[in-house]
Write a protein that holds these residues in place. Structure first.
Motif, PDB file in Angstrom:
ATOM      1  N   LYS A   1       0.859  -1.198   0.000  1.00  0.00           N
ATOM      2  CA  LYS A   1       0.000   0.000   0.000  1.00  0.00           C
ATOM      3  C   LYS A   1       0.883   1.231   0.000  1.00  0.00           C
TER       4      LYS A   1
ATOM      5  N   GLY B   1      -0.874   8.304  -1.230  1.00  0.00           N
ATOM      6  CA  GLY B   1      -0.671   9.375  -2.194  1.00  0.00           C
ATOM      7  C   GLY B   1       0.476  10.284  -1.761  1.00  0.00           C
TER       8      GLY B   1
ATOM      9  N   GLY C   1      -4.732   8.354  -2.769  1.00  0.00           N
ATOM     10  CA  GLY C   1      -4.979   9.524  -3.603  1.00  0.00           C
ATOM     11  C   GLY C   1      -4.889  10.828  -2.821  1.00  0.00           C
ATOM     12  N   GLY C   2      -4.451  10.701  -1.564  1.00  0.00           N
ATOM     13  CA  GLY C   2      -4.438  11.860  -0.658  1.00  0.00           C
ATOM     14  C   GLY C   2      -3.565  13.022  -1.117  1.00  0.00           C
TER      15      GLY C   2
ATOM     16  N   ARG D   1      -8.741  14.340  -0.931  1.00  0.00           N
ATOM     17  CA  ARG D   1      -9.191  13.540   0.198  1.00  0.00           C
ATOM     18  C   ARG D   1     -10.641  13.877   0.467  1.00  0.00           C
ATOM     19  N   GLY D   2     -11.487  12.850   0.494  1.00  0.00           N
ATOM     20  CA  GLY D   2     -12.917  13.070   0.647  1.00  0.00           C
ATOM     21  C   GLY D   2     -13.294  13.853   1.889  1.00  0.00           C
TER      22      GLY D   2
ATOM     23  N   ASP E   1     -15.655  11.813  -2.248  1.00  0.00           N
ATOM     24  CA  ASP E   1     -15.033  10.485  -2.196  1.00  0.00           C
ATOM     25  C   ASP E   1     -14.806   9.923  -3.594  1.00  0.00           C
TER      26      ASP E   1
ATOM     27  N   THR F   1     -11.888   0.913  -3.069  1.00  0.00           N
ATOM     28  CA  THR F   1     -12.848  -0.193  -3.049  1.00  0.00           C
ATOM     29  C   THR F   1     -13.947   0.038  -4.085  1.00  0.00           C
TER      30      THR F   1
ATOM     31  N   ASN G   1     -16.170   2.295  -3.504  1.00  0.00           N
ATOM     32  CA  ASN G   1     -17.294   2.799  -2.709  1.00  0.00           C
ATOM     33  C   ASN G   1     -16.890   3.995  -1.861  1.00  0.00           C
TER      34      ASN G   1
ATOM     35  N   PHE H   1     -15.042   4.778   2.261  1.00  0.00           N
ATOM     36  CA  PHE H   1     -13.958   3.846   2.593  1.00  0.00           C
ATOM     37  C   PHE H   1     -12.634   4.524   2.303  1.00  0.00           C
TER      38      PHE H   1
ATOM     39  N   THR I   1      -8.293   3.891   1.079  1.00  0.00           N
ATOM     40  CA  THR I   1      -7.449   2.979   0.298  1.00  0.00           C
ATOM     41  C   THR I   1      -6.745   1.972   1.209  1.00  0.00           C
TER      42      THR I   1
HETATM   43  N1  UDP Z   1     -11.797   6.758  -1.293  1.00  0.00           N
HETATM   44  C1  UDP Z   1     -13.083   6.259  -1.197  1.00  0.00           C
HETATM   45  N2  UDP Z   1     -13.279   4.908  -1.187  1.00  0.00           N
HETATM   46  C2  UDP Z   1     -12.243   4.016  -1.232  1.00  0.00           C
HETATM   47  C3  UDP Z   1     -10.931   4.526  -1.296  1.00  0.00           C
HETATM   48  C4  UDP Z   1     -10.735   5.899  -1.332  1.00  0.00           C
HETATM   49  O1  UDP Z   1     -14.052   7.011  -1.139  1.00  0.00           O
HETATM   50  O2  UDP Z   1     -12.479   2.800  -1.218  1.00  0.00           O
HETATM   51  C5  UDP Z   1     -11.595   8.215  -1.419  1.00  0.00           C
HETATM   52  C6  UDP Z   1     -11.628   8.945  -0.087  1.00  0.00           C
HETATM   53  O3  UDP Z   1     -12.244  10.179  -0.292  1.00  0.00           O
HETATM   54  C7  UDP Z   1     -10.146   9.148   0.220  1.00  0.00           C
HETATM   55  C8  UDP Z   1      -9.577   9.373  -1.160  1.00  0.00           C
HETATM   56  O4  UDP Z   1     -10.324   8.482  -1.993  1.00  0.00           O
HETATM   57  O5  UDP Z   1      -9.939  10.269   1.037  1.00  0.00           O
HETATM   58  C9  UDP Z   1      -8.109   9.076  -1.297  1.00  0.00           C
HETATM   59  O6  UDP Z   1      -7.774   7.876  -0.664  1.00  0.00           O
HETATM   60  P1  UDP Z   1      -6.946   7.830   0.714  1.00  0.00           P
HETATM   61  O7  UDP Z   1      -7.255   9.020   1.536  1.00  0.00           O
HETATM   62  O8  UDP Z   1      -7.148   6.478   1.320  1.00  0.00           O
HETATM   63  O9  UDP Z   1      -5.471   7.945   0.146  1.00  0.00           O
HETATM   64  P2  UDP Z   1      -4.078   8.009   0.931  1.00  0.00           P
HETATM   65  O10 UDP Z   1      -4.289   8.651   2.264  1.00  0.00           O
HETATM   66  O11 UDP Z   1      -3.609   6.602   1.060  1.00  0.00           O
HETATM   67  O12 UDP Z   1      -3.209   8.800   0.003  1.00  0.00           O
END
Ligand code: UDP
Length: 236
Positions: A11, A14, A53-54, A58-59, A73, A134, A136, A139, A141
């Motif tokens: 994993k 972002g 994708g952070g 970020r949602g 999201d 996912t 959805n 949730f 990543t």
């Molecule tokens: N996200 C989501 N569903 C998922 C995975 C990601 O809605 O199954 C959205 C959520 O808004 C999240 C954004 O995608 O804030 C980026 O993913 P994440 O924050 O997990 O990324 P990381 O912190 O690992 O960079």
């Protein structure tokens, strides 16, 4: 390289792709990450990647600023696809065969996620990049990473972070915080150590999937983790 794991899920947040900028993509950083991944892959590990994708969206942050949470999201999930395409491009340029599989269908640029297809790619020695989380809202990543790891029957989930592993406190704020090399799932819960988000962590615990939390900025860290060296914190 002697392998401690046959199949692993890495994993990458972002943020790890943004380098010191903190946002967007730093292609120098992505390039050096890709070199490490290539080395691991060449060593014979069947490797799946889940990208966050952070660094783009970020949602929770966007919804706090007024956007509808579900839309935000979905934007976050699209951000993971941008990161996946960047990683794919750079990995392919250095000779690693990859496939991007998305949880949200977008066939003109990547294959849809189909579990049996993902496993087949891995068996054929292709590196699989799982994008779109996912699929959805609500949730993360991290949860997507655990879900895919369980689906492809990975032996371990490697969580690449900017710190060496789990500490008794925040090492940036508390100088007395000490590093923990090994933890049980139960201990992590009782002591409140945030290894992953609660959903993702619960899934690992329930299914006995070990987690290694390690510092992606340490040279050769991924290779060493997969060789079974004592790197980072192992939760099992
Ligand atoms: N996200 C989501 N569903 C998922 C995975 C990601 O809605 O199954 C959205 C959520 O808004 C999240 C954004 O995608 O804030 C980026 O993913 P994440 O924050 O997990 O990324 P990381 O912190 O690992 O960079």
């Amino acid at each position: 390289m002697t392998l401690a794991y046959r199949r692993a899920l890495l994993k990458i947040s972002g943020e790890a792709l943004a380098g010191s900028r903190g946002v967007g993509l730093d292609f120098g950083v992505v390039g050096s990450l890709a070199e490490q991944i290539k080395q691991v892959h060449a060593g014979g590990v069947q490797l799946g990647l889940v990208v966050g994708g952070g660094n783009i969206m970020r949602g929770t942050t966007a919804s706090a600023e007024g956007l509808d949470r579900v839309s935000a999201d979905y934007m976050g999930m699209l951000a993971t696809v941008i990161n996946a395409l960047a990683l794919q491009d750079i990995l392919e340029k250095i000779g690693v065969q990859t496939r991007v599989l998305t949880a949200i269908r977008m066939e003109s640029l990547a294959e849809p996620y189909i579990r049996r297809r993902a496993v087949r790619h891995l068996e054929k020695g292709r590196l699989v990049i799982f994008a779109g989380g996912t699929g959805n809202p609500f949730f993360s990543t991290d949860t997507a990473a655990v879900l895919r790891a369980l689906e492809i029957d990975a032996d371990v989930i490697l969580k690449a972070t900017g710190v060496d592993g789990v500490y008794t406190g925040d090492p940036k704020k508390d100088p007395s915080a000490t590093f923990i090399p090994e933890l049980s799932f139960q201990e992590a819960i009782v002591k409140g150590y945030a290894v992953m988000d609660a959903n993702a962590f619960g899934l690992c615990k329930e299914n006995g999937l070990p987690i290694v939390v390690f510092n992606i900025n340490q040279p050769g860290a991924i290779v060493r983790v997969l060789a079974g060296d004592r790197v980072g914190t192992i939760v099992r």
